[in-house]
Design an enzyme around this catalytic site. Structure first.
Site, PDB file in Angstrom:
ATOM      1  N   SER A   1      25.529  65.185 -13.636  1.00  0.00           N
ATOM      2  CA  SER A   1      26.612  65.837 -12.892  1.00  0.00           C
ATOM      3  C   SER A   1      26.571  67.315 -13.196  1.00  0.00           C
ATOM      4  CB  SER A   1      28.008  65.310 -13.226  1.00  0.00           C
ATOM      5  OG  SER A   1      28.023  64.444 -14.293  1.00  0.00           O
TER       6      SER A   1
ATOM      7  N   TYR B   1      29.222  53.085 -17.653  1.00  0.00           N
ATOM      8  CA  TYR B   1      30.622  52.781 -17.286  1.00  0.00           C
ATOM      9  C   TYR B   1      30.762  52.159 -15.903  1.00  0.00           C
ATOM     10  CZ  TYR B   1      30.304  57.461 -15.120  1.00  0.00           C
ATOM     11  OH  TYR B   1      29.908  58.546 -14.395  1.00  0.00           O
ATOM     12  N   GLU B   2      29.678  52.200 -15.087  1.00  0.00           N
ATOM     13  CA  GLU B   2      29.753  51.570 -13.769  1.00  0.00           C
ATOM     14  C   GLU B   2      29.710  50.045 -13.870  1.00  0.00           C
ATOM     15  OE1 GLU B   2      27.179  53.595 -10.745  1.00  0.00           O
ATOM     16  OE2 GLU B   2      27.012  55.129 -12.304  1.00  0.00           O
TER      17      GLU B   2
ATOM     18  N   ALA C   1      25.989  66.910 -18.020  1.00  0.00           N
ATOM     19  CA  ALA C   1      27.144  67.772 -18.263  1.00  0.00           C
ATOM     20  C   ALA C   1      27.835  67.208 -19.494  1.00  0.00           C
ATOM     21  CB  ALA C   1      28.089  67.727 -17.075  1.00  0.00           C
TER      22      ALA C   1
ATOM     23  N   SER D   1      26.066  59.794 -20.950  1.00  0.00           N
ATOM     24  CA  SER D   1      24.756  59.435 -20.382  1.00  0.00           C
ATOM     25  C   SER D   1      23.645  59.736 -21.371  1.00  0.00           C
ATOM     26  CB  SER D   1      24.527  60.227 -19.081  1.00  0.00           C
ATOM     27  OG  SER D   1      24.352  61.606 -19.358  1.00  0.00           O
TER      28      SER D   1
HETATM   29 CL1  6GU Z   1      34.778  66.205 -23.044  1.00  0.00          CL
HETATM   30  N1  6GU Z   1      33.489  63.989 -22.749  1.00  0.00           N
HETATM   31  C1  6GU Z   1      32.616  63.170 -22.149  1.00  0.00           C
HETATM   32  N2  6GU Z   1      32.471  61.936 -22.635  1.00  0.00           N
HETATM   33  N3  6GU Z   1      31.874  63.523 -21.091  1.00  0.00           N
HETATM   34  C2  6GU Z   1      32.027  64.773 -20.616  1.00  0.00           C
HETATM   35  C3  6GU Z   1      32.932  65.663 -21.189  1.00  0.00           C
HETATM   36  C4  6GU Z   1      33.663  65.225 -22.283  1.00  0.00           C
HETATM   37  N4  6GU Z   1      32.852  66.822 -20.503  1.00  0.00           N
HETATM   38  C5  6GU Z   1      31.942  66.655 -19.542  1.00  0.00           C
HETATM   39  N5  6GU Z   1      31.429  65.410 -19.604  1.00  0.00           N
END
Ligand code: 6GU
Length: 267
Positions: free
Chosen positions: A33, A90-91, A118, A207
């Site tokens: 993402s 999580y899907e 991300a 991920s």
């Molecule tokens: Cl703060 N946590 C997680 N698990 N995934 C993310 C995030 C935070 N920020 C972007 N992706």
């Protein structure tokens, strides 16, 4: 068709060779993402194949995950498989679905995989939103593992030291960090974020770690890069949302795309 995950990946690779009209690929890049807007800079699009046309792939459920494989020719003439979207644990589709792209890339002949994501930043003292961070190691808190059975796989150097050094030659300002993965889809609580800082984590996301393990099982060389899109919960006082993750991706697309293009040309 077979139920075996590795056979299914071989079938997908054959379909990919067919659809692309190529019998080998040099590298695969998984665009997380926020990274999809950067994909255009990697090279010239040869073909795009929707996931649904390939055995074992799922249409992605989440905004910002495109749902196709783009075959790209880089300026140095290499062929890259660019995954616009990925399946997340999580899907609820299971761990084999999560790593199917990496197994397909390995079966298609790729030797190197670039995993992008991300992530929440756990070190706001030193990290800024919009910074890419090279993943030096990971902590897998997903509770899952793509490998079943009694094959014991060494994870001493999941994320290639050689590839990290190569990327730092391109951009010496890049930091390295430890990526922690949770299953999601909830973001963490502030208490969990404090725990992860104590544990030595630098970024947190949902991920990459399972794909990296599957890639090492297939003996691929792995490069991981997180884009820090926000501080972890409780570190900034702001609530977290997926739209801000995508927005940071759009804002940094040119920088991330140029970086990836240079990386694939130097592999
Ligand atoms: Cl703060 N946590 C997680 N698990 N995934 C993310 C995030 C935070 N920020 C972007 N992706």
């Amino acid at each position: 068709m077979s139920n075996d995950a590795y056979t299914l990946a071989s079938e997908a690779a054959a379909a990919l060779h067919n659809a692309a009209g190529l019998d080998t690929f040099d590298v695969a890049l998984v665009m997380g993402s926020g990274w999809v807007p950067a994909a255009d800079a990697i090279g010239e699009t040869v073909r795009e194949i929707p996931f649904i046309e390939l055995p074992g792939f799922q249409a992605p459920a989440v905004a910002g995950h495109g749902g196709k494989i783009r075959v790209v020719r880089t300026s140095s003439g290499r062929h890259a498989l660019v995954f616009l979207g990925r399946t997340h644990l999580y899907e609820g589709l299971g761990v084999d679905a999560v790593v199917h792209g990496v197994r397909t890339a390995a079966a298609a002949g790729v030797r190197t995989v670039v995993l992008t994501n991300a992530a929440g930043g756990l070190r706001p003292e030193t990290q800024s939103v919009g910074d890419p961070v090279l993943i030096s190691d990971h902590i897998n808190l997903t509770g899952a593992n793509p490998i079943t059975g009694t094959t014991f796989i060494d994870l001493t150097e999941v994320y290639s030291r050689r590839l990290r050094a190569l990327v730092r030659e391109i951009d010496p300002t890049l930091a390295e960090g430890v990526y922690v993965a949770f299953r999601g889809p909830t973001y963490e609580t502030p208490a969990e974020i404090r725990m992860l800082r104590t544990l030595g984590g630098d970024m947190v996301g949902m991920s990459t770690v399972l794909e990296a393990i599957a890639a090492r099982e297939a003996n691929l060389e792995v490069l991981g890069i997180s884009l820090v899109t926000n501080p972890g919960a409780g570190l900034s006082g702001e609530p977290l949302n997926h739209e801000e993750v995508l927005e940071v991706g759009r804002a940094t697309a040119t920088r991330m795309g140029v970086l990836l293009a240079k990386v694939v040309d130097r592999l």
